[in-house]
Design an enzyme around this catalytic site. Sequence first.
Site, PDB file in Angstrom:
ATOM      1  CB  SER A  43      33.629  31.792  44.435  1.00 51.95           C
ATOM      2  OG  SER A  43      34.801  32.453  44.019  1.00 51.95           O
TER       3      SER A  43
ATOM      4  CE  LYS B 284      34.639  36.236  46.109  1.00 55.97           C
ATOM      5  NZ  LYS B 284      34.198  34.818  46.035  1.00 55.97           N
TER       6      LYS B 284
END
Length: 259
Positions: free
Chosen positions: A69, A140
């Site tokens: 990701s 993230k």
Amino acid sequence: MDTEAQHTERDRSSAPDDGSQGEGSRSARRSGLSRVSLRTAALTGVACTVFVLLLSHFVVQPFQIPSSSMEPALQVGDRVLVNKLAYRSGSEPARGDVVVFDGRGSFVPEELTENPVSSVVREGLAMLGLAEPTETDFVKRVVGTGGDRVVCCDTEGRIEVNGVPVEERYLHPDGVPSEVAFDIVVPEGRLWVMGDHRSASRDSRDHLGEPGGGMVPVDRVIGRADWIGWPAGRWSGLEPTDAFSGVPDPGPLSGGAHG
């Protein structure tokens, strides 16, 4: 009385006949030294482990990247070093920072837990960078902070923050800034976070409409990912991005939906 003869006899009786007694003494000494060395090595190992665990808990923690990701910046299997002192002394995450956070209450249910024994073992191994993080920890990039209006997307497909389009050069080349349209205003004390490989990332976009709206509380941030520590061929610091340098501070909230 022949005292010289008596002394000679006593000297003969006290001396080893074939050297076996001397060898036995040397073997005993070597055995004793071996035990001391093993004990010293064991104590040193325990002390080093305790030191590393304390360092990981309070200062810098290894974090194993479990998914794609955050490609291309972070690859599957990378061990990043998370700076736990980055947001001490009143500082908070900024736009563009890559952060590791506890996703309970934002990305996963607040009550999500695992077996206490396996949890302790996993946490210990994870703190040493030897296991993947728990299901509640995520990595993230911060795209919006408290008060920011984040919109997807402008006519050129770029994300806008506070009305300014952001050139996200760190994104995976195979993707786009987002295939999901959104228009949100980030509440104070929270963060809007997204992965760099947007088509392979479950991030704030996937939790719109859920409790918390996908916004991560600042106090759930574990630290900032500053370095790649492993594998050796990828040793490097994570370069800060200037993508948000032109974004102004948030003005009065208007036109955005609150998450």
